[in-house]
Design an enzyme around this catalytic site. Structure first.
Site, PDB file in Angstrom:
ATOM      1  N   TYR A  55       0.852  -1.203   0.000  1.00  0.00           N
ATOM      2  CA  TYR A  55       0.000   0.000   0.000  1.00  0.00           C
ATOM      3  C   TYR A  55       0.887   1.252   0.000  1.00  0.00           C
ATOM      4  CZ  TYR A  55      -2.866   3.779   1.845  1.00  0.00           C
ATOM      5  OH  TYR A  55      -3.483   4.989   2.029  1.00  0.00           O
TER       6      TYR A  55
HETATM    7  O1  LIG Z   1      -2.093   6.947   7.758  1.00  0.00           O
HETATM    8  C1  LIG Z   1      -2.250   6.283   6.759  1.00  0.00           C
HETATM    9  O2  LIG Z   1      -1.798   6.601   5.687  1.00  0.00           O
HETATM   10  C2  LIG Z   1      -2.975   4.982   6.835  1.00  0.00           C
HETATM   11  O3  LIG Z   1      -3.859   5.044   7.950  1.00  0.00           O
HETATM   12  C3  LIG Z   1      -4.584   3.880   8.179  1.00  0.00           C
HETATM   13  O4  LIG Z   1      -3.695   2.806   8.451  1.00  0.00           O
HETATM   14  P1  LIG Z   1      -3.328   2.457   9.952  1.00  0.00           P
HETATM   15  O5  LIG Z   1      -2.647   3.589  10.626  1.00  0.00           O
HETATM   16  O6  LIG Z   1      -2.638   1.161   9.917  1.00  0.00           O
HETATM   17  O7  LIG Z   1      -4.785   2.374  10.611  1.00  0.00           O
HETATM   18  P2  LIG Z   1      -5.585   1.151  11.265  1.00  0.00           P
HETATM   19  O8  LIG Z   1      -5.686   0.047  10.309  1.00  0.00           O
HETATM   20  O9  LIG Z   1      -6.815   1.724  11.814  1.00  0.00           O
HETATM   21  O10 LIG Z   1      -4.619   0.709  12.461  1.00  0.00           O
HETATM   22  C4  LIG Z   1      -4.347   1.593  13.544  1.00  0.00           C
HETATM   23  C5  LIG Z   1      -3.490   0.919  14.557  1.00  0.00           C
HETATM   24  O11 LIG Z   1      -4.204  -0.178  15.143  1.00  0.00           O
HETATM   25  C6  LIG Z   1      -3.423  -1.354  15.053  1.00  0.00           C
HETATM   26  N1  LIG Z   1      -4.341  -2.495  14.890  1.00  0.00           N
HETATM   27  C7  LIG Z   1      -5.073  -2.614  13.764  1.00  0.00           C
HETATM   28  C8  LIG Z   1      -5.952  -3.662  13.614  1.00  0.00           C
HETATM   29  C9  LIG Z   1      -6.054  -4.619  14.652  1.00  0.00           C
HETATM   30  O12 LIG Z   1      -6.834  -5.600  14.585  1.00  0.00           O
HETATM   31  N2  LIG Z   1      -5.288  -4.464  15.755  1.00  0.00           N
HETATM   32  C10 LIG Z   1      -4.430  -3.421  15.911  1.00  0.00           C
HETATM   33  O13 LIG Z   1      -3.762  -3.325  16.951  1.00  0.00           O
HETATM   34  C11 LIG Z   1      -2.506  -1.167  13.877  1.00  0.00           C
HETATM   35  O14 LIG Z   1      -1.359  -1.978  14.034  1.00  0.00           O
HETATM   36  C12 LIG Z   1      -2.212   0.323  13.978  1.00  0.00           C
HETATM   37  O15 LIG Z   1      -1.169   0.520  14.882  1.00  0.00           O
HETATM   38  C13 LIG Z   1      -5.407   3.537   6.974  1.00  0.00           C
HETATM   39  O16 LIG Z   1      -6.101   2.312   7.196  1.00  0.00           O
HETATM   40  C14 LIG Z   1      -4.588   3.437   5.738  1.00  0.00           C
HETATM   41  O17 LIG Z   1      -5.455   3.243   4.631  1.00  0.00           O
HETATM   42  C15 LIG Z   1      -3.732   4.669   5.562  1.00  0.00           C
HETATM   43  O18 LIG Z   1      -4.530   5.713   5.134  1.00  0.00           O
END
Ligand SMILES: O=C(O)[C@H]1O[C@H](OP(=O)(O)OP(=O)(O)OC[C@H]2O[C@@H](n3ccc(=O)[nH]c3=O)[C@H](O)[C@@H]2O)[C@H](O)[C@@H](O)[C@H]1O
Length: 423
Positions: A236
């Site tokens: 991504y």
């Molecule tokens: O800033 C971005 O550019 C991206 O932001 C977002 O990604 P992320 O920051 O990864 O958000 P998100 O999935 O909500 O996980 C948040 C936290 O929860 C943790 N997480 C997640 C799932 C889970 O089951 N458990 C968990 O601990 C996980 O490890 C993480 O630490 C957008 O989805 C992406 O499309 C993109 O726009």
């Protein structure tokens, strides 16, 4: 007289039975033609039903073209304020796209949406956003970014001053499951769109969604636009980084004005069900366990969660300050702006803290399942330096996670009801 359903009569055992056989063949033939006529009738009925549907409910139509369709596009693109803009918003059925479209329309700009309404997450939510937009005078064309003919037609019907490109295959971890969907939307779709913008006369200015994930394994904090972005941790992120390079070439060769916005984990009402804050809410309400990832040495993961209203203000300010593209019809006539901004909140919060805030607002306890972060493309933390956006866009986030999640929970409960969400 034997019944025509008597199959034994259709299988003559001797020539003496040929007369009766001819009769049966004739009956069979005539019943086949009756079936054929019925089939024709049903097809005609279906076709007229579908065209009636598209007349009665234009915002649900998946086809494009025709004078009625063009009229809807023009009406939606109509500018209702002095000095206003006509904006093509891609991904208008999505989270950020629907909010930005509404904000533009409300201040009097012309807005035409484009969305393929794919089923990455529940399409009913995307359709509910579409209804909301349609009630506010924004028409969303249903179509794919990769449909060059559709894009050419849109630019033919409307003189777009700006393109707000928010359509993308989102999600960091899903890239391991469906890598080609990222190439389709974030690379091929982006190039198809830029080709259309480059050929338009006049060319629009383009503002588009990059991502905080481009910082990848960068460890210098807070993340500044000048930091290295050549170590993506997920496909991504790699496609978003590629998008930054691709847009740069279109700026350089064709004079397109480009602004790339690195969004930091955007959340809020009408959000994306695949994101942690959203899926945690659903699980907590349903009494199901949530998985919380933990980093190296048991460190909590942290994100610079950014509330949707702050992001919308950043998007509108980017459009307002984009400057003009200089080319036309595929020819560059001078240099045009190329900008990249972080749009974050500047105060990272750990995932366990996010869960505690949700528990408070939901008045329910989470069942925690804490596991070591799998090698799935996640990064341990994000933290935005927003001084460039502050200086050049007047961007100033005002919503902390506590307040933003309260608004999200309020919306969630009104939309789904307590514990009743689908899927
Ligand atoms: O800033 C971005 O550019 C991206 O932001 C977002 O990604 P992320 O920051 O990864 O958000 P998100 O999935 O909500 O996980 C948040 C936290 O929860 C943790 N997480 C997640 C799932 C889970 O089951 N458990 C968990 O601990 C996980 O490890 C993480 O630490 C957008 O989805 C992406 O499309 C993109 O726009």
């Amino acid at each position: 007289m034997p019944s025509s359903l008597d199959h034994g009569q259709l299988l003559p055992s001797s020539p003496g039975k040929s007369k009766s056989m001819n009769r049966q063949v004739y009956r069979c033939f005539s019943s086949t033609s009756t079936m054929f006529l019925w089939a024709l009738f049903l097809i005609a009925l279906t076709v007229s039903y579908l065209s009636f549907q598209s007349i009665g409910s234009p915002y649900l139509s998946s086809s494009w073209g025709g004078s009625r369709w063009e009229k809807q596009v023009r009406l939606s693109a109509r500018i209702n304020r002095r000095g206003g803009m006509a904006v093509l918003v891609t991904g208008a059925g999505g989270f950020v796209g629907s909010h930005v479209s509404l904000a533009l329309k409300r201040r009097g700009d012309g807005v035409v949406g484009l969305d393929n309404f794919n089923n990455y997450y529940e399409t009913s939510l995307k359709k509910a956003r579409r209804s909301l937009l349609s009630n506010n005078g924004v028409f969303i064309v249903e179509g794919d970014l990769n449909d060059a003919k559709l894009l050419a037609k849109l630019f033919d019907v409307v003189v777009f001053t700006h393109v707000m490109h928010l359509a993308a295959q989102a999600g960091v971890r899903y890239a391991m499951k469906n890598p080609l969907s990222y190439v389709h939307s974030n690379i091929a779709g982006l190039v198809t769109l830029l080709e259309a913008c480059k050929m338009a006369n006049p060319q629009p200015a383009v503002v588009w969604a990059s991502s905080s994930s481009v910082y990848g394994l960068n460890e210098a904090v807070p993340f500044s636009e000048s930091h290295r972005t050549d170590q993506p941790a997920s496909l991504y992120a790699a496609t978003k980084k590629a998008g930054e390079e691709i847009t740069h070439t279109y700026n350089h060769i064709y004079g397109l004005s480009i602004t790339g916005l690195r969004f930091f984990t955007v959340y809020g009402p009408w959000g994306r069900p695949d994101m942690a804050y959203f899926s945690f809410t659903k699980s907590i309400l349903q009494g199901r366990p949530i998985t919380i990832y933990r980093g190296k040495n048991r460190a909590d993961l942290a994100r610079d969660f950014t509330f949707i209203d702050d992001i919308v203000r950043g998007c509108l300010a980017s459009l307002d300050t984009s400057g003009k593209s200089t080319g036309s019809g595929g020819k560059k006539r001078g240099t045009a702006p190329y900008r990249i901004f972080n749009l974050g909140n500047t105060s990272p919060v750990t995932v366990p803290t996010l869960v505690r805030i949700l528990e408070r607002h939901l008045k329910a306890k989470a069942k925690r399942n804490i596991v070591d972060m799998p090698g799935n493309g996640d990064v341990p933390f994000t933290h935005a330096n927003i001084s460039s956006a502050q200086r050049e866009l007047g961007y100033k986030p005002t919503t902390d996670l506590e307040t933003g999640l309260k608004k999200f929970v309020k919306w969630y409960l009104s939309y789904y009801g307590y514990g009743k969400s689908v899927n």
